[in-house]
Structure formats: structure tokens, C-alpha cells
Design a protein around this motif. Structure first.
Motif, short mmCIF file in Angstrom:
data_model
loop_
_atom_site.label_atom_id
_atom_site.label_comp_id
_atom_site.label_asym_id
_atom_site.label_seq_id
_atom_site.Cartn_x
_atom_site.Cartn_y
_atom_site.Cartn_z
N ARG A 401 0.82 -1.22 0.00
CA ARG A 401 0.00 0.00 0.00
C ARG A 401 0.86 1.26 0.00
O ARG A 401 0.54 2.24 -0.67
CB ARG A 401 -0.95 -0.01 1.20
N CYS A 402 1.96 1.22 0.75
CA CYS A 402 2.85 2.39 0.81
C CYS A 402 3.49 2.67 -0.55
O CYS A 402 3.57 3.83 -0.98
CB CYS A 402 3.94 2.20 1.85
N PHE A 403 3.95 1.62 -1.22
CA PHE A 403 4.61 1.82 -2.51
C PHE A 403 3.60 2.24 -3.58
O PHE A 403 3.91 3.07 -4.44
CB PHE A 403 5.37 0.57 -2.92
N VAL A 451 9.53 9.58 -0.17
CA VAL A 451 9.20 9.92 1.22
C VAL A 451 7.84 9.34 1.61
O VAL A 451 7.63 8.94 2.76
CB VAL A 451 9.27 11.45 1.45
N THR A 452 6.93 9.24 0.65
CA THR A 452 5.61 8.66 0.94
C THR A 452 5.71 7.18 1.25
O THR A 452 4.94 6.65 2.04
CB THR A 452 4.64 8.88 -0.26
N ASN A 453 6.68 6.51 0.61
CA ASN A 453 6.87 5.08 0.87
C ASN A 453 7.09 4.79 2.35
O ASN A 453 6.72 3.73 2.85
CB ASN A 453 8.08 4.56 0.08
N PHE A 454 7.74 5.72 3.04
CA PHE A 454 8.12 5.47 4.44
C PHE A 454 7.55 6.50 5.40
O PHE A 454 8.06 6.66 6.50
CB PHE A 454 9.66 5.45 4.54
N ILE A 455 6.50 7.19 4.98
CA ILE A 455 5.98 8.30 5.79
C ILE A 455 5.47 7.83 7.15
O ILE A 455 5.54 8.57 8.14
CB ILE A 455 4.87 9.07 5.00
N HIS A 456 4.97 6.59 7.23
CA HIS A 456 4.42 6.10 8.50
C HIS A 456 5.49 5.90 9.56
O HIS A 456 5.17 5.79 10.75
CB HIS A 456 3.65 4.79 8.28
N LEU A 457 6.75 5.86 9.14
CA LEU A 457 7.83 5.71 10.12
C LEU A 457 7.90 6.93 11.04
O LEU A 457 8.48 6.85 12.12
CB LEU A 457 9.17 5.52 9.41
N LEU A 458 7.31 8.03 10.62
CA LEU A 458 7.30 9.24 11.46
C LEU A 458 6.64 8.96 12.81
O LEU A 458 7.09 9.47 13.84
CB LEU A 458 6.55 10.37 10.75
N TRP A 459 5.56 8.20 12.80
CA TRP A 459 4.91 7.86 14.08
C TRP A 459 5.26 6.44 14.53
O TRP A 459 5.26 6.13 15.71
CB TRP A 459 3.38 8.01 14.00
N SER A 460 5.61 5.58 13.55
CA SER A 460 5.92 4.19 13.88
C SER A 460 7.24 4.06 14.64
O SER A 460 7.35 3.27 15.57
CB SER A 460 5.97 3.36 12.59
#
Length: 1518
Positions: A401-403, A451-460
Motif C-alpha cells: 500500500r505504501c509503494f 518519502v511517501t513510501n516510508f511516511i508512517h515511520l514518522l509515528w511508527s
């Protein structure tokens, strides 16, 4: 209660054969699946509430089978209820009644089966639904929960030797069988036989979607044969560029609107604050289109002008004067559901990641407690496998989904940039070149993708860190705070290292103006390499910190734990649970700083995109369409400027053109003729008055714009094909004879920018396009300029003139030619942007005004008194690809004229067996199959063998240190047994901590050194490969540029070099680290548990085959993606160059659709690549999970022979290997697919070159001194398979002689010029210049000593000074002198920055005439002995032309002069005239002798209206 629970626990679980109580099986295990179904039911029932036309054909066999199974299950539930009722109330009922559960369960099941039948009907009615994930999960849960009563009943029957309750026993096993059948049926796709899916993904079941089995077809096809673009599956509607773009634009308009309001408010606030200053500033009444905001913009500019120069002012202005902070919100709103879905999966995956360390803890405690039952160990092993499987599946769903999200964001931004480019105002266009705009589409959109591929790492990342710390606290208590402190210190240190590297927002400047790139660090490439090296050092240090972080954290934690109290002894349980948690911590700790850096880089891209997308559009109200006006075109007191804040170029213009009128617009260079047409097209800013146009427009620009399509498509331009009308227009536009010369007639493909057509042909195609469009009003910007005089007469008679095809249409004709002015209805004379005179030709002659005087002076030379033969006065122009500038300045000028000739002739003769629709631009070549070993070798050689060897050695040492550290820790944990109930010696403790820390730091140091060596090697490789590519592309023959779209070349320099610069080095180091890590793990596992060897061999074989099966597909998809990317940029470049034409015909929508199609072709390959990566990851992670499972199983089997420390170490190693396995194959594949960039760069670095640049036979410095030219039986052909174009030319031309060369189209005139510069090489014969055979000397020496003034004015982005003198060889005084000679001095002196005036890309802010005069000035600086003029003054008015001819005669009197032109009137005073026909000299004598002979030359002169008496001076090649 406690005692009861203990008793229950002992009776059911604390035994060799554990079981669950019947009570639990009949209640909780029944309620779990039923509760899940009831919760999910509303989602499936929603479609039943909608009124939809149900298609009875969709009652498939599968659907009927599913409903039948549910009905049978309903009957079993009713059967169970009947059995209970009979037992309680039947004739044989006993006093003891059945428990309530025997009533509630059948009723619950009966209701559930009814609900389930409705759910299945709801799924059937859903559009495009093939199954239901919730129903599959329900059946799966139900079967799993029923396994427990299944084995309980079976064990009880076996124990008792009989079945106590036969009815219920039978009903349970019948229903269990039906449930298993239902589970199998729910895993199948319910697709009608008549439904044919273009994309298997749309018809995939839940199980297939989760495991990516639906992608098997593509993988098998890719393994068997190399994939091609046609093999890509069609996109689903929601994944298409059209859908994405529409959705994005909808949200963008809303968000941008809000941002504009905020921006206006900020400007108002600034205005109020600086009111005093603004009043003092000079007033600017022009260009206040946006009211307050324009006032403020002017004020800001005034203030900045006082402080800094113009360039800095522009940059400062960019930072503030546009609406911002709207792009991120737009992206969020456009893709929020995909974002939320991926966030849910990420949260689930993060939580599942912490299950494994807890299970590991239980496993270690199991191996320590030798008395615990064996089933517990196996149970933990199964739990480890299940947890790992679930984590893998959830992770892949998240990553997919991220990619996909990243790809959609990129597609949306690319489409938005393209759409904006179609409507942007001229102010905006001026601020960004085509190259910079392409950069927005490629680099900046890609940044958002990444950056969208890994954007969830901001909170993860913070979540993982917090949860890890909580679990660590439970293990090690307050000593965790020591580790936490180290972490907190690490993040800013890493952040400080990473963020500076992101500030170096470097983009290679491919459109280099200077060629001296041989390693000089003063060039942009040298600067780029410096930045890359600095970036490499920062990356290495950052990697060192990242690798040391987990070691330092664990070291600090363990040291404090054992140091605070002698009672604290590190047990295997604590150590390896903590190590697993530290391993989880490793990713967020290393990723967070990288992500922050990436976000900082993306913030720069965000600013650029917001500035571009938020800029002003063309004002839609400039041109009105009011039907109440009588006239076709009305301009009422109109003043128009190219920029909002500049002086109007057209002033107080009043004009009224009746429908069907033919109006000619004449005037000097720069008087505003072309600007008038631009104003009518709505391309200029209106400062006063208005324009009204009734009807549709067609536009023929001064520089013909031709698409890379067939000739027919160029003329149709989106209109339907009507054969008769098409043939009539071809005939009228004199294209019939040309079609016979083209290999496939009107289906011949025309190259990029019309490279295989002559200027005249291009102009006629452009005119034919306008004529075919059936518009009401025709704007013709000197369309007769690039054609021969007799063709010009034909075009005027048949198309433009009073009896032509367009006789009933309104025509506005801009021209310098005056011969056909008597035929027009009205003549408009422009002087300095104002109307000087208006009227019919005769009335203007009678008025004896300025126009009449001008005609008396210059017109008599051209206009015959008795006839109206036509004369054309302006050259055609083709856009010159900037990359050819590299050849050298002299050859640059040469190419402008010669390329069109080359292309024209390259298709003159039909090839044998030519197929209809023959292509000039072939599909991009693409390697297939495995990447050759030589490509890898080439890259390693470019890196340097020394670098490669030492880097590998150091990485091996790092792995040794890693294994050593873990073995030391395992040994350390055995101290807990050794010192049980004893005091732990401080010396022993310090040794343990010291060695553990030293080995950890050694790892970090080795990684640092390895990364440093590899990054240095990568910079070296990048420099070597880029230099090879650039040096070779600069020296390939011109035919390469004819047949290769510019986008394709740029793709090599942009994407492929970027891959070599940044992607490959990173992958290379990761590959080595992970591969060595896996090898180390396997070796360790085999040593610690020798049984593991039995499993590892088949697993390794499977692993190898999966990798081999996957890589061909992945590699080919990567290649296809590279190839499918080029057309996006080629189409964009083509669109930008033809923007005014596209807008004039109002075809923006069609071009946007075409852009979406090209993006879709690219998206097909990207989506396939994403799916192939997920397909692989699921399978490899499953293999990795099996490694964990077997490591756990063997630990259980060998628990009596190995200590708990080794168990902990082997399982924690195995847990690590799960992700590492898929990493290695992914990275191997990525490396192999990215190394394709080296392959592609090598392809262009190995192209066949032109002749040597410099040879040993170098002519003297003064050569050529006399300028004598000699052709000796000279023959030439463009390619070996083509016919000769020059067939034995022999002639002698003395120094300072002025030779005219004339001939019809295709006679070989331009080929002669090509041969002088060796653009094409001789097939036979030779050319001597001052007795030097030009084929024996180097191209540099030859081209540097000849000068050409091109037909196509070639200018570049940069200052006027740079355009005149790119190598800074001349003083300002010399430059001003040549500007005066070329009649540009007054114009340049009037500019604000004079010689430093910025020339727009392609010279767009200068008129074509001014551009040609600049080229003349450039030639005057060089002062070569041999000069070739290619209609150098075609785009200037007659007066300036006369002055320039005088200048040429005076300044080049000592030269041998050859000039390519259409103006035959100037040939009469030349020394001699050479007449060419079909590649042979048919006449060669003085003009007077030739006129007397009445041969070829006489007939051409007669066609041009020249009589023997009318002579002027000049030497021209026709």
C-alpha cells in the motif's frame, strides 16, 4: 476460586496430553467466530439495501454451492435443536435436563447461517466483488476453533471405546465437514465465465491477494521469455493516471484557493505595515491585474533592488511571492484512505513484532526448566511460526500500500505539472526552463514518491522505541534508562550529520555551456563530485553512528544492570529477550534520521512544486468571444506586454477585421508583428483595452512546430481523417511531390522536432495542419518564408490568397515579403509596437507615407511591375537540441544549418521493401536476459580493484566481530548458572562488559571504514562512467541525434546517472553486509545445532530457485520501467516547444489525455514491479519463518544437550534472518535491475564516434590562409544503404571568390555544406582547402577554422555576452563593435543589464530576427577565411537586410563566401553561380552568362520575378 483454577490448570494442561475443558469449547470457541461474523455482517449487507438491477446470469455454480452448504449447515443446527428438545421433552426424556448451551448454540448457529446466506447474496451483488475477506476469515476462524472439540470428541471416543452421544457426535462431524468445504469454496473466486478480466488482480481472491498468488502468471511468463511492454496488464481504473489526476486536481483547486486567500491576506498585512515606504516608491500603473498583491510585489521588488542585484532579487522573490503550505494537505485528502489503510497495517505489524521476543523468553525459560513438558516447547515453536507468518503477511500488505501510494503521488504530481505547463502564464514560463520543469516531473515528484513510501515511520519509529523501552524496563528495570539516554544523544548527532547532506540539493546541469570537463573541479561536474564526496563522508559517519547505536545502547544498559548491584546477573532469558528488543530498536534508530533528512529534501521539492503549481495561469479574460460584434477580430485601444510589470510592447492598438478578410502585417524587426499574433492568442498580458474574436483559431507559427508522429497525424492534429479533404490540402500545400520522396508517404514517421523534414516542408506541414483544421480565423506568422519562391507563389494562390482554400476565412498574415501585398485586402504597418499606417496596398502607395518611401527604396528590387510573383523572406527554424552544443562552438553553428539538410535527405529515397508506416525513431533498444558479467566487471573496474578488495575484507571483519560479540554474550549469560547464589566478581563483570563493548565498537568501526571505501569507490565509478558517457555522446555522428529523441538521451544523463551516483553504491554496501550476515547466521546455527544442517540444505535450494525464478522478471520490469519513462519527458518537451500552437487550436485536453496515456504505460511497469517484489518477499519471508521454526524445534529436541544461552542466540539469530533473507534477494534483484543503468550508460558510451577530434596531421595555425576550395570527383551518401546524393562534384573556387549555389529542393545544396564540415563523410573523391585534404585532419581543426551563420538562430539560456562569446576570448569593446555592425547596438544599449541581459531558453524573449542578428554578430567575431551563410537575414525586414548585406560585403571581403538563401534577387553580382540538379553540377558560370544561356538558372530567376536588368549584390545558395 484460586484453588479451583489451579485444579483446572493441573487437570487439563499440566500433563503430557493437554486439552481444553468442554465448557470452554462449547462457549468461548463458538462465540469468537460467530461474534466476528456479526461484527462484519453490516459491511456485506450494505449492497442489499441499494436498489441495483441484479443480473440473473451471475448466479454462478460456485455461488449456488456456497448457498447449498450454508443451507445444509442450517439443517444441522435445526437438527441439533431437535435432538435437544427430544431428549428433554420426548417420550424417553429423563429428569436431568440438557444444559442451556445445547439450546443457545443451535439457535445461534441457525440465525448465523441465515445471516451468512444474506451476506453471500450481498457479496454477489457488489460491483466487481469476487469473494469476501471477512467471510473467508470467518470460515477459517470457525474451522480452527472447531479443531479443539473435534479432537476432544475423538479422543474421548477412543478412550471409552464407544461414542456416548451418537446424534450430536454425528451432527458435529457433518457440520465440521461442511465448514471445511465452505472454507475451500470461500477461497475460490466467483467470476462469471463471460467476464474476461484484463488484470488478474481484480479477479483475485482474498487468499490470492494476501499471498500475491494472482501474480504467478507474470512471474512464469517473465521466467520463460523476457517481458515486453505489451505483456503488462491493464490498469484498474482507480490506479490510472486519469483517475488519480482528476481526484488530485479536485482537492488541489480547493486547497490552492484557500492558500491564495491566505497569501492575499499576508500581502495586505505587509502593505499596511509598509504603507509609508510604498508611497515613496515610484508608481507602476501597468500590470496590476491582481490589485493589492501586484502593488505589494512591486514594492517588494523596489526594496530588494536597492540592496542586491537582479539575479539575487529574483531568487529572494521566489521564496516568498507564491501561495504555500497547501500541497501536503492536497496529497493527504487525495489519498487519505490508502494512507489510513497502510497506517492500520503498520500498527498491526509493529505490535506483532513484539510477540517474538516474548515467545523467545518463554522458549529460553522452557529450555532452562528441564522438568517442563515437551509439548510446551513445540507449542512455543508453532506460536513463533504463526506470529512470524502473520507479521510477514501484514508487513507485505503495508509495504504494498505504501509503494502504491508513493507511485500514485508521483503520478498525480507529474500530471499536475504537465497540466499547469499547458496553462501557465508567460511570467511563470520565464522563471523556469523546460529542463527545470522536467526536473519537477522527475526528481521532485520522485522525492515525494520516496518519502511517501516510508511516511508512517514518522509515528511508527517513536511507537516502536516506546514499546521496546517498556518491555526492556520489565526485563532490566531502571538500567534501561542508561540505554535510553544513549539513544536520546544519538538521534540529534545523527540528525546533524544527515541534514547537512540533504541541503546539498544537487541536480546535475546537463545543459552545460562549457565543454572543458576534463576533470577540472571548477566545472559544474567537478562541483557535483565534490558535493558527492562530502555526502559520502557524511553518509559513512552516519552509518558508523547508526551501527554503533544498538551496541552502545545494549552496552550501557547491560553495564549499568550488572554494575548497580552484585545480585544482578545477566541470564540468557534477560540477555536474549533484550537483544531481540534491541534488534527491533535498530531499525527506528537508523531510519528516523534518514527519514528526517529525506523530509528536509522533500521540503525543498515541495517549495518548488508549490511555486510552480501555485503560479499565475494565462488570464482567460484577455480574449473575449462576444457574438454581438460585426467583425471577426476586434482590438479596441489594446496595450499588451509580455510581463506584468514591464512596459507594453504593443501600444494603443486599434483594429477591426471583417469576416473573410485578408490582412497583412508588416514592419521592421522587433516592431511587434509576432507579438500581435501572441496577443490575439491570449498569450500576452493586457494592460489596457480588449480583444474580441468570433470563431475558432488556427495558428501557423514563425518556427514550424512538428510532432514526433506520422506526417498524416501532424496534419490531422486530432481531427478525423477525410481522404478527399486531406488529398486536396496536400495538393494545395504543395506536399504531393514531397510525399513521393518520403519512404512511406503520409505514413512516414516524422522525427522529434521534424528532423527528417526540410524547413520548407515543415512550414508547409504546419500550414496544411491549419488548413485542415477548418477554423474560422487563421493567424499566419510568415508561413511563406522557408519555401522557394515558386512554392511560395503556389501556396499563396492555392491556400492563403483571394482564390485559395481559405478564401472565405479571416486571415492575418505577418510577413517581411512585400511582393504579394497588392493582393491583400488591408496592410497594417507596425513601428515600435504602434500602428503607423493602415489601408489597402494602393491607398498606402498613394499616401506617399513612410511605407511608400520604404517600398520605393527597397521594394523595386523585389516586386515586378507587371506580375505578382511572390517572394518569401524568412528562414525556417528548427529547435536545436542543446546537447549538440558540446561539439564545439563552431560545430554548434554548423549543425543548426546542416542537420535539417541531413534529415531532409536521409529519407529521400525509399529503402528496398519499405513497409508502410516506416519508423524513423525506433523503439528504445533494451537488453534482455541476464545482465552480462562484463557489466558488473565494468562497474567494479570503474570503482577501482583496490577499493573493492579492501571494502570486502573490512566487511568480513565486521561480520566476524558481530558473531564474536554474540558468542561472548552467550558465554556471559552462562555466568548466571556458574555464580548461582554466589557473589559476582567485579573483575569478571568488568571483563565481560569491556570485551562486549569493544567488539561492538569494532563492528561500527569496520562498517565505517567499509562504507567510506565503498562510497569513495562509488564516487570514482560515477566520475569515470559519466565522463565516458558525456565524452562519447559529444562525439557521436549527427545521425544519432536525428533518430534518438532528446528525452531518451536525457534519461541516460538524469535517471541512469542518478542511479549510478546514489542507488547502486547504497545497494552494493547493503548487499555485502546482509549477505555476510546471512552466511554468518547459517554457519552459527549449524555449529550450535548440527541437526539444522538437515533442513538448511533443502531450504537453501528452494531459496536459490525462488531467487532465480524471480530475478529475470524483476530485471526486465526494471528495464521496461526505464524505457517507459523516456516518452513522458519527450512528450513534455515536445509540448513545451509547441505550447502556443496547442493553445491556439485549443487542444490542451487532448494533450493532457496523451500525457496520461504515457504515464499509464510507465505505471503499468511500476505496479508490476511493486507486486513482483511483494510476491518474492512473501515467499522468502515464509522460508525465513521456517528457519525460525526449525531453529526452535531443534532447540526443543536438543534441550538436554545445549545450554539456554546458545538456544537464545540461535533463535534470535533465526528471527533476524527472516527479514535479512528477503532483504538479500530484494537487494540482489535491485542491484541487478539497477546495474542496468551501467548497461544503459555503457550502451551510449560505446556508440560509434565521428572521425577523430584531432589527428597527427594538424594544419598550420594560419590555415586556411587563401581560402581556396577544391572538390575532386566528390561523391557522398548519407548511409551505406542509401543512394548517392552528390554524384561526382568537381570544381575549383578561388580565395575571396563569392559563389552562389542554386537548385531545387533535393538538388544537394545543403549536402555540399554538410560535406565541408564532414557532418557526412565522402563515399569517394575529396575536398581540398588550400591544398589540405580535409579528410586527413581532425574535426576540431576543420570545424574551428570555418564559420557558418545558421538559418536556425541558436541561442541558449544565459547572458547575451555568453551567447556571443562563450569562451570569454574577446573584450567588451569588440563585442559592442560587432553588435553595431549587426545593427543590434541600440537595442542592447537600451536593455537594463546590457550585455548581461538574460536570454530565455532558446532565445524566446527575442524576436526571430533579433536572434539571427545575434548569430551574425557571433560570426563577425570569429573572422574565418571561409564563411557559409544560410539565409542569415531571412527573418529581418528589407531595410535591415540591405544594411547587413553591406556589412557582410565589407567585413568578409577577404573571405570565400557561400550563402544558403531563398532570395534570388541578390545573386546577380556574385562571382559565379553553381546550379545543382540531382547531385550534379549542371551550370557553373557568372550570373550574367547564365542569364544569357537561358538555362536552369534563368528559369529559376524568372520564377522569382528577376529580369536581367535588375541586379543587386550578394552571393547566395538557393
Amino acid at each position: 476460586l484460586h484453588l479451583a483454577f489451579e485444579k483446572y490448570n493441573a487437570s487439563y494442561l499440566e500433563r503430557e496430553d493437554p486439552d481444553l475443558p468442554v465448557c470452554l469449547e462449547q462457549t468461548v470457541l463458538v462465540w469468537i467466530p460467530l461474534g466476528f461474523l456479526w461484527l462484519c455482517a453490516p459491511w456485506n449487507l450494505m449492497s442489499l439495501c441499494k436498489r441495483l438491477q441484479v443480473n440473473p446470469k451471475r448466479w454462478t455454480k460456485l455461488y449456488l454451492c456456497k448457498q447449498l452448504v450454508v443451507f445444509l449447515l442450517f439443517l444441522t443446527a435445526i437438527g441439533g435443536l431437535i435432538v435437544t428438545l427430544v431428549e428433554d421433552f420426548g417420550p424417553n426424556s429423563s429428569a436431568e435436563k440438557n444444559s442451556p448451551v445445547h439450546y443457545t448454540n443451535p439457535v445461534l448457529f441457525a440465525v448465523t447461517w441465515i445471516l451468512l446466506a444474506l451476506c453471500q447474496e450481498g457479496v454477489r451483488r457488489k460491483e466487481r466483488a469476487v469473494d469476501s475477506a471477512s467471510l473467508f476469515l470467518f470460515w477459517l476462524l470457525l474451522v480452527i476453533c472447531d479443531i479443539f472439540p473435534f479432537q476432544t470428541l475423538l479422543r474421548e471416543a477412543l478412550r471409552l471405546g464407544e461414542v456416548r452421544d451418537v446424534p450430536r457426535f454425528s451432527l458435529f462431524y457433518i457440520s465440521f465437514g461442511l465448514e471445511v468445504i465452505a472454507l475451500i469454496l470461500s477461497a475460490l473466486a466467483d467470476i462469471s465465465p463471460e467476464t474476461k478480466e484484463l488484470n488478474p488482480g481484480t479477479g483475485a481472491t482474498f487468499l490470492s491477494r494476501v499471498t500475491f498468488n494472482w501474480f504467478n502468471g507474470m512471474m512464469v511468463k517473465g521466467y520463460k521469455t523476457p517481458l515486453v511492454q505489451e505483456d503488462m496488464w491493464e490498469l484498474n481504473e482507480v490506479d490510472s493516471a486519469s483517475y488519480i489526476s482528476q481526484r488530485f486536481n479536485h482537492h488541489m483547486q480547493f486547497e490552492l484557493g484557500k492558500a491564495w486567500i491566505r497569501f492575499q491576506k499576508e500581502l495586505k498585512d505587509k502593505l499596511i505595515k509598509n504603507r509609508g515606504k510604498s508611497l515613496e516608491a515610484p508608481s507602476h500603473s501597468n500590470g496590476l491585474g491582481k490589485g493589492v498583491s501586484q502593488d505589494v510585489l512591486m514594492m517588494v521588488r523596489e526594496e530588494k533592488g536597492k540592496k542586491e542585484d537582479e539575479n539575487k532579487k529574483k531568487k529572494k522573490k521566489e521564496d516568498t511571492n507564491y501561495p504555500n503550505s497547501w500541497l501536503i494537505t492536497t496529497i493527504y485528502k487525495s489519498f487519505k484512505w490508502l494512507l489510513i489503510e497502510s497506517a492500520f497495517f503498520k500498527l498491526l505489524q509493529d505490535l506483532l513484532a513484539f510477540v517474538s521476543p516474548q515467545l523467545l523468553k518463554l522458549m529460553i525459560s522452557f529450555t532452562q526448566d528441564k522438568s517442563s513438558y515437551a509439548w510446551k516447547g513445540y507449542f512455543y515453536a508453532v506460536l513463533l511460526l504463526v506470529a512470524a507468518l502473520l507479521q510477514s503477511l501484514v508487513l507485505q500488505q503495508y509495504v504494498r500500500r505504501c509503494f502504491v501510494l508513493g507511485t500514485k503521488v508521483r503520478a498525480a504530481l507529474m500530471a499536475a505539472v504537465y497540466k499547469k505547463a499547458l496553462v501557465m502564464s508567460n511570467d511563470n514560463r520565464k522563471e523556469s526552463t523546460v529542463g527545470e520543469t522536467v526536473n519537477l516531473m522527475s526528481a521532485d515528484a520522485q522525492r515525494f514518491n520516496d518519502v511517501t513510501n516510508f511516511i508512517h515511520l514518522l509515528w511508527s519509529c517513536p511507537l516502536q522505541i516506546i514499546v521496546s523501552i517498556v518491555f526492556l524496563w520489565l526485563e532490566l528495570g531502571p538500567s534501561t534508562l542508561a540505554g535510553l539516554a544513549v539513544m536520546v544523544l544519538m538521534v540529534p548527532v545523527n540528525g546533524l550529520l544527515v541534514i547537512p547532506s540533504s541541503d546539498n540539493d544537487h541536480i546535475l546541469k546537463f545543459f552545460l555551456t562549457y565543454l572543458d570537463i576534463s576533470g577540472s573541479t571548477s566545472t559544474p561536474i567537478g562541483e557535483e563530485l565534490k558535493v558527492m564526496r562530502k555526502f559520502a563522508y557524511l553518509t559513512s559517519f552516519s552509518t558508523f553512528i547508526s551501527n554503533c547505536a544498538p551496541t552502545l545502547v545494549s552496552l550501557a544498559t547491560f553495564a549499568v544492570f550488572v554494575g548497580v548491584s552484585s545480585d544482578n546477573i545477566l541470564t540468557a532469558e534477560k540477555a536474549f529477550t533484550s537483544i531481540s528488543l534491541f534488534n527491533i530498536l535498530r531499525q527506528p534508530l537508523s531510519m528516523l534520521p534518514t527519514l528526517i533528512a529525506s523530509i528536509v529534501q522533500t521540503a525543498v521539492s515541495k517549495k518548488r512544486l508549490e511555486k510552480f503549481l501555485g503560479g499565475d495561469d494565462l488570464e482567460s479574460d484577455i480574449v473575449r468571444h462576444d457574438s454581438s460584434f460585426d467583425s471577426a477580430v476586434s482590438i479596441c485601444d489594446g496595450s499588451f506586454a509580455w510581463e506584468k510589470d514591464s512596459e507594453p510592447l504593443l501600444k494603443r492598438y486599434v483594429c477591426c477585421i471583417k469576416p473573410g478578410g485578408l490582412v497583412a502585417v508588416v514592419g521592421a524587426v522587433g516592431s511587434g508583428k509576432s507579438s500581435l499574433l501572441s496577443a490575439l492568442l491570449g498569450e500576452m498580458h493586457r494592460t489596457k483595452g480588449f480583444i474580441n474574436i468570433q470563431g475558432s483559431l488556427a495558428f501557423v507559427p514563425q518556427q514550424a512546430w512538428i510532432q514526433n508522429a506520422t506526417l498524416r497525424d501532424n496534419i490531422l492534429f486530432g481531427s478525423p481523417y477525410e481522404e478527399q479533404r486531406f488529398e486536396d490540402i496536400l495538393e494545395a500545400c504543395a506536399l504531393g511531390p514531397d510525399l513521393k520522396l518520403l519512404s512511406a508517404g503520409d505514413l512516414t514517421e516524422i522525427g522529434e522536432k521534424g528532423i527528417n523534414l526540410s524547413g520548407g516542408q515543415k512550414q508547409r506541414v504546419s500550414l496544411a495542419r491549419a488548413a485542415y483544421s477548418q477554423a474560422d480565423i487563421f493567424l499566419l506568422d510568415d508561413p511563406l518564408s522557408a519555401v522557394d519562391s515558386h512554392v511560395g507563389k503556389h501556396l499563396f494562390d492555392k491556400v492563403i490568397g483571394p482564390n485559395g482554400l481559405l478564401k472565405d476565412k479571416t486571415r492575418i498574415l505577418v510577413t517581411h515579403g512585400v511582393s504579394f501585398l497588392p493582393c491583400v485586402d488591408e496592410v497594417v504597418v507596425l513601428v515600435n509596437g504602434r500602428v503607423s499606417e493602415v489601408g489597402s496596398y494602393q491607398s498606402l502607395r498613394d499616401s506617399k507615407g513612410a511605407f511608400s518611401e520604404f517600398l520605393d527604396t527597397y521594394g523595386s528590387e523585389i516586386i515586378p511591375k507587371k506580375n505578382k510573383d511572390l517572394f518569401s523572406a524568412q528562414s525556417f527554424a528548427i529547435l536545436f537540441e542543446p546537447v549538440t552544443y558540446f561539439f564545439h562552438f563552431s560545430s554548434l553553428l554548423l549543425c543548426a544549418v546542416c542537420r535539417s539538410r541531413l534529415r531532409k535527405n536521409s529519407n529521400l529515397k525509399s529503402l528496398e521493401n519499405t513497409k508502410k508506416g516506416q519508423r524513423l525513431i525506433e523503439k528504445e533498444t533494451m537488453e534482455t536476459g541476464q545482465v552480462k558479467f562484463s557489466v558488473w566487471l565494468q562497474y567494479v573496474q570503474a570503482m577501482g580493484w583496490g577499493y573493492a578488495f579492501w571494502a570486502l575484507f573490512i566487511y568480513v571483519m565486521q561480520n566476524v566481530a558481530f558473531i564474536g560479540q554474540n558468542l561472548w554474550l552467550s558465554d556471559w549469560t552462562n555466568d548466571a548458572v556458574e555464580y548461582y547464589n554466589q557473589t559476582y566478581s567485579p573483575k569478571k563483570r568488568d571483563t565481560r562488559v569491556g570485551v562486549f563493548g569493544a567488539l561492538g565498537m569494532a563492528q561500527g568501526l569496520f562498517v565505517f571504514l567499509g562504507t567510506l571505501l565503498l562510497t569513495n569507490a562509488a564516487v570514482n565509478a560515477s566520475r569515470v562512467l559519466h565522463s565516458r558517457l558525456l565524452n562519447n555522446v559529444l562525439r557521436v555522428p549527427m545521425v544519432f541525434f536525428d533518430t534518438t529523441p532528446l528525452g531518451r538521451i536525457l534519461n541516460r544523463f538524469a535517471k541512469d546517472i542518478f542511479t549510478i551516483d546514489e542507488t547502486i553504491p547504497h545497494l552494493f554496501s547493503s548487499w555485502i553486509i546482509h549477505l555476510l550476515g546471512i552466511l554468518g547466521t547459517i554457519v552459527f546455527l549449524c555449529l550450535s545445532t548440527p541437526l539444522f544442517i538437515i533442513v538448511i540444505i533443502p531450504l537453501a535450494v528452494i531459496y536459490f530457485f525462488v531467487q532465480r525464478f524471480y530475478i529475470p522478471t524483476s530485471r526486465q520490469l526494471r528495464r521496461l520501467e526505464s524505457v517507459a519513462r523516456s516518452p513522458i519527458y519527450s512528450h513534455f518537451g515536445e509540448t513545451m516547444s509547441g505550447l502556443s500552437v496547442i493553445r491556439a487550436y485549443n487542444h490542451q485536453e487532448r494533450f493532457m489525455k496523451h500525457n496520461e496515456v504515457t504515464i499509464d504505460e510507465n505505471l503499468k511497469t511500476i505496479y508490476s514491479r511493486i507486486m513482483s517484489n511483494r510476491w518474492l518477499a512473501v515467499r522468502l519471508q515464509f522460508l525465513g519463518n521456517l528457519v525460525v521454526f526449525f531453529a526452535a524445534i531443534f532447540a526443543v529436541i536438543s534441550r538436554n544437550s545445549i545450554d539456554s544461552g546458545l538456544v537464545g542466540l540461535s533463535i534470535s539469530y533465526a528471527l533476524n534472518v527472516t527479514l535479512t533473507l528477503s532483504f538479500v534477494v530484494n537487494i540482489t534483484s535491485q542491484l541487478e535491475t539497477n546495474i542496468v543503468a551501467v548497461e544503459r550508460v555503457s550502451e551510449y558510451a560505446e556508440l560509434e564516434n565521428e572521425a577523430p577530434w584531432v589527428t597527427q596531421d594538424r594544419p598550420s595555425e594560419m590555415w586556411p590562409e587563401a581560402g581556396n576550395l577544391q572538390f575532386v570527383d566528390y561523391k557522398v551518401r548519407y548511409r551505406p544503404e542509401l543512394d548517392l546524393v552528390l554524384k561526382g562534384i568537381s570544381c575549383d573556387i578561388s580565395g575571396t571568390e563569392k559563389i552562389g549555389i542554386v537548385g531545387r529542393t533535393g538538388a544537394g545544396k545543403s549536402s555540399l555544406a554538410n560535406c565541408l564540415f564532414r557532418i557526412i563523410e565522402a563515399a569517394d573523391g575529396r575536398i581540398l582547402i588550400d591544398n589540405v585534404d580535409i579528410s586527413k585532419i581532425g574535426l576540431h581543426d576543420l570545424r574551428n577554422r570555418l564559420t557558418i551563420i545558421p538559418q536556425d538562430p541558436v541561442l541558449f539560456s544565459g547572458t547575451l555576452r555568453m551567447n556571443l562569446d562563450p569562451f570569454d576570448k574577446f573584450s567588451d569593446e569588440e563585442l559592442w563593435r560587432v553588435l553595431e555592425l549587426s545593427h543590434l547596438k541600440n537595442y542592447v544599449a537600451g536593455l537594463k543589464e546590457e550585455l548581461q541581459h538574460e536570454v530565455a531558453e532558446g532565445g524566446e524573449n527575442l524576436s526571430v530576427g533579433q536572434r539571427q542578428l545575434l548569430c551574425l554578430a557571433r560570426a563577425l567575431l570569429r573572422k574565418s577565411r571561409i564563411l557559409i551563410l544560410d539565409e542569415a537575414t531571412a527573418a529581418v525586414d528589407l531595410e535591415t537586410d540591405d544594411l547587413i548585406q553591406t556589412t557582410i560585403r565589407k567585413e568578409f571581403s577577404h573571405c570565400t563566401v557561400l550563402t544558403i538563401a531563398h532570395r534570388l534577387h541578390s545573386i546577380m553580382d556574385s562571382s559565379r553561380v553553381m546550379v545543382l540538379d540531382a547531385g550534379k553540377i549542371v551550370e557553373f558560370d557568372s550570373p550574367s552568362n547564365l542569364m544569357e544561356k537561358r538555362g536552369h538558372f534563368y528559369s529559376m530567376a524568372k520564377d522569382a520575378g528577376i529580369t536581367h536588368e535588375r541586379e543587386t549584390i550578394g552571393i547566395f545558395i538557393f
